[in-house]
Design a protein around this motif. Structure first.
Motif, mmCIF file in Angstrom:
data_model
loop_
_atom_site.group_PDB
_atom_site.id
_atom_site.type_symbol
_atom_site.label_atom_id
_atom_site.label_comp_id
_atom_site.label_asym_id
_atom_site.label_seq_id
_atom_site.Cartn_x
_atom_site.Cartn_y
_atom_site.Cartn_z
ATOM 1 N N ILE A 101 0.987 -1.334 -0.002
ATOM 2 C CA ILE A 101 -0.115 0.019 -0.095
ATOM 3 C C ILE A 101 0.880 1.282 -0.096
ATOM 4 O O ILE A 101 1.934 1.236 0.975
ATOM 5 C CB ILE A 101 -0.671 0.017 1.124
ATOM 6 C CG1 ILE A 101 -1.830 -1.173 1.251
ATOM 7 C CG2 ILE A 101 -1.706 1.306 1.286
ATOM 8 C CD1 ILE A 101 -2.378 -1.555 2.678
ATOM 9 N N GLY A 102 0.505 2.142 -0.912
ATOM 10 C CA GLY A 102 1.672 3.349 -1.132
ATOM 11 C C GLY A 102 0.686 4.525 -0.763
ATOM 12 O O GLY A 102 -0.056 4.741 -1.557
ATOM 13 N N THR A 103 1.387 5.570 0.061
ATOM 14 C CA THR A 103 0.868 6.992 0.004
ATOM 15 C C THR A 103 1.360 7.780 -0.841
ATOM 16 O O THR A 103 2.701 7.637 -1.309
ATOM 17 C CB THR A 103 1.002 7.439 1.310
ATOM 18 O OG1 THR A 103 2.330 7.708 1.813
ATOM 19 C CG2 THR A 103 0.396 6.538 2.712
ATOM 20 N N ALA A 104 0.494 8.513 -1.786
ATOM 21 C CA ALA A 104 0.894 9.318 -2.639
ATOM 22 C C ALA A 104 -0.245 10.539 -2.916
ATOM 23 O O ALA A 104 -1.384 10.366 -2.489
ATOM 24 C CB ALA A 104 1.293 8.716 -4.090
ATOM 25 N N SER A 105 -0.034 11.675 -3.592
ATOM 26 C CA SER A 105 -0.918 12.392 -4.101
ATOM 27 C C SER A 105 -1.583 11.987 -4.923
ATOM 28 O O SER A 105 -1.234 10.772 -5.885
ATOM 29 C CB SER A 105 -0.088 14.017 -4.522
ATOM 30 O OG SER A 105 0.864 13.653 -5.427
ATOM 31 N N GLY A 127 2.217 -1.927 -9.320
ATOM 32 C CA GLY A 127 1.737 -3.207 -8.545
ATOM 33 C C GLY A 127 1.121 -2.775 -6.981
ATOM 34 O O GLY A 127 1.219 -3.634 -6.305
ATOM 35 N N ALA A 128 1.175 -1.456 -6.697
ATOM 36 C CA ALA A 128 0.973 -0.963 -5.335
ATOM 37 C C ALA A 128 -0.599 -0.567 -5.260
ATOM 38 O O ALA A 128 -1.201 -0.354 -6.315
ATOM 39 C CB ALA A 128 1.604 0.162 -4.979
ATOM 40 N N ILE A 129 -1.151 -0.585 -4.201
ATOM 41 C CA ILE A 129 -2.465 -0.109 -3.777
ATOM 42 C C ILE A 129 -2.495 1.393 -3.348
ATOM 43 O O ILE A 129 -1.684 1.532 -2.356
ATOM 44 C CB ILE A 129 -3.234 -1.012 -2.911
ATOM 45 C CG1 ILE A 129 -3.430 -2.213 -3.164
ATOM 46 C CG2 ILE A 129 -4.718 -0.254 -2.533
ATOM 47 C CD1 ILE A 129 -3.802 -3.094 -2.105
ATOM 48 N N PRO A 130 -2.789 2.432 -4.129
ATOM 49 C CA PRO A 130 -2.546 3.779 -3.624
ATOM 50 C C PRO A 130 -3.599 4.428 -2.524
ATOM 51 O O PRO A 130 -4.733 4.037 -2.964
ATOM 52 C CB PRO A 130 -2.602 4.546 -5.084
ATOM 53 C CG PRO A 130 -3.694 3.711 -6.006
ATOM 54 C CD PRO A 130 -3.383 2.112 -5.447
#
Length: 302
Positions: free
Chosen positions: A169-173, A184-187
């Motif tokens: 799981i990745g945090t991002a704008s 391949g990440a869940i934003p």
């Protein structure tokens, strides 16, 4: 040769491109003509006079701690390398220049198909990601939360964790959510309600968290991860000490870099370049990194 220097600590306007003597390799060292050199947030800290752990800063230094280029001189006692070899590698300071001297055991051969900008931008972010995920024992079956997942370190951390069998799981704008999905990440978005958003996409729970953002990321992580020895940061060491999390530090090695190069060759690692700048525009490169919203890496191309 030309090199970026910091005659006085401060903002990007303090950076200078100066003619300095060509370096000479000593025993066990190699001189490389630099084709690309990555720019990291730590370079901005150094420019401001904030020394990383174990580094002494003096005015007039040349920043930069990763490079790619062509071997042009061998020091005494060097085996395994030849003039003309294409390499990537690392050292503490000195890489934002036309020539750099490095220990021969800190070099890795550059694959023929790897673009110079990618080779020059891999070591610092790639090894930071590798050190952090290793320290947090990320592996098959884990769910790991990566804060600032679209940045230079985050982009590699996402792909490395995926290669090791983890769900990410990745945090991002919002503008970088499609980029994370492609890796391949869940934003999930930053800001208020982050904990609830992560729980919504990971009802099974989160096993580890890697903070590359600061700004309260560790406080959110301790609400999500039960084992604080699996919560780590490379940016907010005071908060790590206060919360009982891990302040990630570790040595870069050629073996670690070679593993990352192998992953790139196998098609398991994409590198994102946000911008390339000649040495003369190093201040613009620092300003871009300083926005804190760079997707991937910024690279100097002497």
């Amino acid at each position: 040769m030309k090199a970026v220097t910091v005659p006085r600590f401060g903002g990007p306007e303090e950076l200078r491109v100066t003619t300095v003597p060509d370096p000479t390799p000593g025993p066990g060292q190699v001189r490389i003509r630099v084709y690309a050199a990555g720019v990291q947030p730590v370079d901005l800290a150094i420019r401001e006079g904030r020394a990383p752990y174990g580094v002494e800063l003096v005015p007039g230094l040349t920043p930069g701690n990763e490079f790619a280029g062509v071997v042009d001189t061998l020091g005494p006692g060097v085996d395994g390398w030849a003039v003309g070899d294409e390499v990537l590698g690392f050292r503490v300071l000195g890489c934002a220049a036309e020539l750099v001297v490095a220990d021969a055991d800190r070099l890795v051969r550059k694959p023929a198909g790897m673009p110079w900008e990618h080779a020059g931008a891999l070591s610092a972010s790639g090894q930071t990601a590798h050190v952090g995920l290793t320290a947090l024992k990320v592996g098959k079956g884990d769910t790991v939360l990566v804060h600032a997942a679209a940045g230079g370190v985050g982009t590699v951390a996402v792909q490395l964790a995926r290669a090791w069998g983890a769900t990410v799981i990745g945090t991002a704008s919002e503008r970088n959510h499609d980029h994370l999905r492609a890796l391949g990440a869940i934003p999930v978005g930053y800001g208020e309600g982050l904990v609830e958003r992560v729980r919504a996409v990971a009802p099974q729970g989160v096993d580890a968290a890697f903070d590359l953002a600061g700004r309260g990321a560790l406080e959110a992580s301790v609400e999500l991860v039960a084992d604080r020895s699996r919560i780590g940061t490379v940016v907010d060491y005071p908060a790590a000490g206060r919360l009982g999390a891990v302040g990630v530090r570790g040595e870069r090695t050629a073996a670690r870099l070679a593993e990352l190069v192998g992953l790139w060759e196998a098609g398991g690692l994409r590198l994102e370049i946000a911008g390339t700048f000649p040495l003369e525009r190093v201040a613009d490169a620092h300003r871009l990194v300083g926005t804190g919203h760079v997707r991937g890496k910024v690279v100097l191309v002497p």
